[in-house]
Design a protein around this motif. Sequence first.
Motif, PDB file in Angstrom:
ATOM      1  N   GLN A   1       0.830  -1.206   0.000  1.00 31.33           N
ATOM      2  CA  GLN A   1       0.000   0.000   0.000  1.00 31.33           C
ATOM      3  C   GLN A   1       0.863   1.254   0.000  1.00 31.33           C
ATOM      4  N   LEU A   2       1.959   1.246   0.760  1.00 30.22           N
ATOM      5  CA  LEU A   2       2.861   2.396   0.773  1.00 30.22           C
ATOM      6  C   LEU A   2       3.468   2.619  -0.608  1.00 30.22           C
ATOM      7  N   THR A   3       3.852   1.542  -1.274  1.00 26.16           N
ATOM      8  CA  THR A   3       4.407   1.657  -2.629  1.00 26.16           C
ATOM      9  C   THR A   3       3.388   2.259  -3.584  1.00 26.16           C
ATOM     10  N   ARG A   4       2.141   1.838  -3.453  1.00 26.12           N
ATOM     11  CA  ARG A   4       1.073   2.388  -4.297  1.00 26.12           C
ATOM     12  C   ARG A   4       1.002   3.906  -4.147  1.00 26.12           C
ATOM     13  N   GLU A   5       1.056   4.388  -2.911  1.00 26.93           N
ATOM     14  CA  GLU A   5       0.935   5.826  -2.669  1.00 26.93           C
ATOM     15  C   GLU A   5       2.189   6.570  -3.108  1.00 26.93           C
ATOM     16  N   LEU A   6       3.348   5.961  -2.923  1.00 26.83           N
ATOM     17  CA  LEU A   6       4.588   6.625  -3.326  1.00 26.83           C
ATOM     18  C   LEU A   6       4.658   6.826  -4.833  1.00 26.83           C
ATOM     19  N   LEU A   7       4.209   5.831  -5.583  1.00 28.33           N
ATOM     20  CA  LEU A   7       4.355   5.887  -7.036  1.00 28.33           C
ATOM     21  C   LEU A   7       3.455   6.928  -7.689  1.00 28.33           C
TER      22      LEU A   7
ATOM     23  N   ALA B   1       2.685   9.835  -5.843  1.00 26.09           N
ATOM     24  CA  ALA B   1       2.879  11.062  -5.064  1.00 26.09           C
ATOM     25  C   ALA B   1       3.442  12.168  -5.945  1.00 26.09           C
ATOM     26  N   SER B   2       2.893  13.371  -5.809  1.00 27.86           N
ATOM     27  CA  SER B   2       3.306  14.489  -6.665  1.00 27.86           C
ATOM     28  C   SER B   2       4.632  15.099  -6.238  1.00 27.86           C
ATOM     29  N   ASN B   3       5.131  14.728  -5.044  1.00 32.55           N
ATOM     30  CA  ASN B   3       6.392  15.305  -4.570  1.00 32.55           C
ATOM     31  C   ASN B   3       7.614  14.494  -4.973  1.00 32.55           C
ATOM     32  N   TYR B   4       7.420  13.489  -5.825  1.00 34.59           N
ATOM     33  CA  TYR B   4       8.547  12.676  -6.287  1.00 34.59           C
ATOM     34  C   TYR B   4       8.598  12.678  -7.816  1.00 34.59           C
ATOM     35  N   ASN B   5       9.795  12.780  -8.324  1.00 36.14           N
ATOM     36  CA  ASN B   5      10.021  12.698  -9.761  1.00 36.14           C
ATOM     37  C   ASN B   5      10.815  11.416 -10.016  1.00 36.14           C
ATOM     38  N   TRP B   6      10.082  10.286 -10.014  1.00 31.87           N
ATOM     39  CA  TRP B   6      10.740   8.986 -10.131  1.00 31.87           C
ATOM     40  C   TRP B   6      11.351   8.804 -11.510  1.00 31.87           C
ATOM     41  N   GLY B   7      12.512   8.179 -11.545  1.00 30.94           N
ATOM     42  CA  GLY B   7      13.123   7.796 -12.806  1.00 30.94           C
ATOM     43  C   GLY B   7      12.760   6.357 -13.150  1.00 30.94           C
ATOM     44  N   LEU B   8      13.088   5.928 -14.348  1.00 29.35           N
ATOM     45  CA  LEU B   8      12.743   4.570 -14.762  1.00 29.35           C
ATOM     46  C   LEU B   8      13.469   3.521 -13.926  1.00 29.35           C
ATOM     47  N   GLN B   9      14.664   3.837 -13.448  1.00 26.40           N
ATOM     48  CA  GLN B   9      15.359   2.888 -12.575  1.00 26.40           C
ATOM     49  C   GLN B   9      14.634   2.742 -11.238  1.00 26.40           C
ATOM     50  N   ASN B  10      14.029   3.825 -10.756  1.00 26.82           N
ATOM     51  CA  ASN B  10      13.218   3.718  -9.545  1.00 26.82           C
ATOM     52  C   ASN B  10      12.014   2.819  -9.788  1.00 26.82           C
ATOM     53  N   TYR B  11      11.350   3.034 -10.920  1.00 29.20           N
ATOM     54  CA  TYR B  11      10.212   2.172 -11.254  1.00 29.20           C
ATOM     55  C   TYR B  11      10.648   0.713 -11.359  1.00 29.20           C
ATOM     56  N   ALA B  12      11.819   0.481 -11.936  1.00 23.91           N
ATOM     57  CA  ALA B  12      12.316  -0.888 -12.069  1.00 23.91           C
ATOM     58  C   ALA B  12      12.525  -1.520 -10.699  1.00 23.91           C
ATOM     59  N   SER B  13      13.080  -0.777  -9.745  1.00 20.82           N
ATOM     60  CA  SER B  13      13.301  -1.309  -8.398  1.00 20.82           C
ATOM     61  C   SER B  13      11.987  -1.647  -7.709  1.00 20.82           C
ATOM     62  N   TYR B  14      11.033  -0.719  -7.784  1.00 22.12           N
ATOM     63  CA  TYR B  14       9.736  -0.972  -7.161  1.00 22.12           C
ATOM     64  C   TYR B  14       9.044  -2.175  -7.799  1.00 22.12           C
ATOM     65  N   LEU B  15       9.058  -2.245  -9.120  1.00 22.25           N
ATOM     66  CA  LEU B  15       8.360  -3.330  -9.808  1.00 22.25           C
ATOM     67  C   LEU B  15       9.008  -4.676  -9.526  1.00 22.25           C
ATOM     68  N   ASN B  16      10.337  -4.717  -9.463  1.00 21.68           N
ATOM     69  CA  ASN B  16      11.008  -5.973  -9.130  1.00 21.68           C
ATOM     70  C   ASN B  16      10.624  -6.445  -7.735  1.00 21.68           C
ATOM     71  N   ALA B  17      10.586  -5.519  -6.768  1.00 24.83           N
ATOM     72  CA  ALA B  17      10.216  -5.883  -5.398  1.00 24.83           C
ATOM     73  C   ALA B  17       8.763  -6.342  -5.333  1.00 24.83           C
ATOM     74  N   LEU B  18       7.871  -5.642  -6.039  1.00 25.75           N
ATOM     75  CA  LEU B  18       6.463  -6.041  -6.051  1.00 25.75           C
ATOM     76  C   LEU B  18       6.271  -7.395  -6.718  1.00 25.75           C
ATOM     77  N   GLU B  19       7.023  -7.642  -7.778  1.00 26.50           N
ATOM     78  CA  GLU B  19       6.865  -8.935  -8.448  1.00 26.50           C
ATOM     79  C   GLU B  19       7.414 -10.071  -7.591  1.00 26.50           C
ATOM     80  N   ALA B  20       8.503  -9.809  -6.868  1.00 28.60           N
ATOM     81  CA  ALA B  20       9.011 -10.820  -5.942  1.00 28.60           C
ATOM     82  C   ALA B  20       7.967 -11.111  -4.862  1.00 28.60           C
ATOM     83  N   SER B  21       7.284 -10.071  -4.372  1.00 28.75           N
ATOM     84  CA  SER B  21       6.227 -10.254  -3.378  1.00 28.75           C
ATOM     85  C   SER B  21       5.076 -11.064  -3.961  1.00 28.75           C
ATOM     86  N   HIS B  22       4.724 -10.781  -5.194  1.00 28.76           N
ATOM     87  CA  HIS B  22       3.654 -11.526  -5.853  1.00 28.76           C
ATOM     88  C   HIS B  22       4.012 -13.001  -6.003  1.00 28.76           C
TER      89      HIS B  22
END
Length: 559
Positions: free
Chosen positions: A284-290, A292-313
């Motif tokens: 749920q925290l990851t959902r809100e972070l991704l 959030a208007s106060n972050y300018n995520w790069g594609l490498q950040n998205y890759a890290s989050y998605l890898n962690a979420l997929e491992a959780s899945h």
Amino acid sequence: VIFKGVLFPMIDSAKTDSTQQPKSAWPTENPPPSRNMLSWIGTVGANVLMMYIDLYKVFGEKEDDSVPLLPDIMLALEGCINQDTESLAKLGLNVLSTLVLTLGVDADTEVVTTVSKYRADMICEKVSKLIVNNFCMDFGDAGSVQLRFDAIPREVAALALRCPLAQRRRTKLGLPDRDVVLSVEDVTSTKQAEASNSTPVSTAFGPGKIVEYLKPSSDLPGRSRIELSWGASLYSGEAFARTGPAADDEDDRFVPSFLGKDQAWPQLATSAMTALVASLDLIQLTRELLVASNYNWGLQNYASYLNALEASHWYAFSFNENGHLRLQLQQRGFMNKNRSEQNLSPELPHLLEQEVLAMEQMLFTVFRLYCHNKPAQQSNPSYTTQQAEDFAEPLIERLSSLVLMRYLSFEESALRKLRAGTGAGAAGSRPVASASAEKHQSSKPGHVHSQSQINWDEDEESSEDEAYGASCPVSGSNKNNAADGVLNVAEFAREKHDAYKSPALIVLEGMMDFTHEQFQRNLGWIVPLLSRLIICEDIEVRVCVRQIYQSFVNFLLIK
């Protein structure tokens, strides 16, 4: 000095809080917080941790990134989350969520300032690691979660090679490795020897050395006194990483604690449940972070989050597919919704919520990048629209194919078992393979999930689950529960089918946001799936499929 000399050491009181704390019987129960006035966690814990945020907003938010305070705060909160007491873990997660979601947001004017890249990268790394550090792979004598590494992308599989809770558990059981069990006397002499030798250690409050050991009493566990390099003394029974010569030995990095062997299962169950509860909150925290208007995520950040979420899945999916493990846990009272050792719940433990929530968040993220990404609207975009599409497109194909094929497979499995009238059998049939879900090797920029492969046979049932269905022992007071659902495969297959409806709809609704050009690029894997979904039993799914045909397929046919 305020943080490291006053606030950080206060957390040690939470870790020695011996009052009875509320515990979830299953991951989504969410029991009310403790009202015990003798509990440090229930009385002042929230105030102390919230002080981190208040003081950081005053003194630290404008700090120079070269002399950061935020990593120390994150490390202290991580120590609250990665331990066995559920109420403390949830408290740490709540404070962590408040901290990272309000960075750069002025509380008075609500003006939002983009968080610096340094802090964004650090938060991304910390949250991603927290997700994978809460996988309980090893459930002791009950069994372990076995992931199918041939079906998981290499980057994701690398995150699930070890059980993060295993070392924590061996530490609390006094087990420096899997084979040697130390007695309390052995552990006492070991700790006393470390104190006499001033063993160097690394703590959440900085480096130090063990100078004294206090034996356990009826009220408190054994504790070590650590002199920190900056002058403070820390009393704690916590496991500390050694910084001396033994740091190269993986099994000797932690100082063991005092729990007898007869306490193994209760401690294991508590540790596992805390980790499972934390996993849902972290998704749920990851959902809100991704978003959030106060972050300018790069594609490498998205890759890290998605890898962690997929491992959780994949962790949750593998748990749900392991019928033998789930039965063993059920017989030990794990996730017992009846909360009684004499009256076990007829429902087998499962992690459907974690499996589905992690997948939903992945799908939401990749479709948002592919269809709604507007980097030009950002003040300092870190990637172009084309780069975002190149990054998201192979992920959309792989994840969407996987979800839709599982949805169809679970529906077929449930219907097949209902028609056959089977009440006992496999805990769930294996998903069907999709021709479009074969190995992807993309050379596009930003593609991170290379070498993924789904290789399951359509009519192949899991041999492990078949064995489970044929040899399930039902004894004692639980015997009558078997007919009520302990071994009812058709019912669980229906639950999985119903649970996958939401991610399936996310996929179909995401497709409706494609441009005609994007749809045409993905035509090869989409159309075969649509042709099967149009005859599924759920009317809502069929309506979405019809709209896709009307918007895209018919347009191509007329064209």
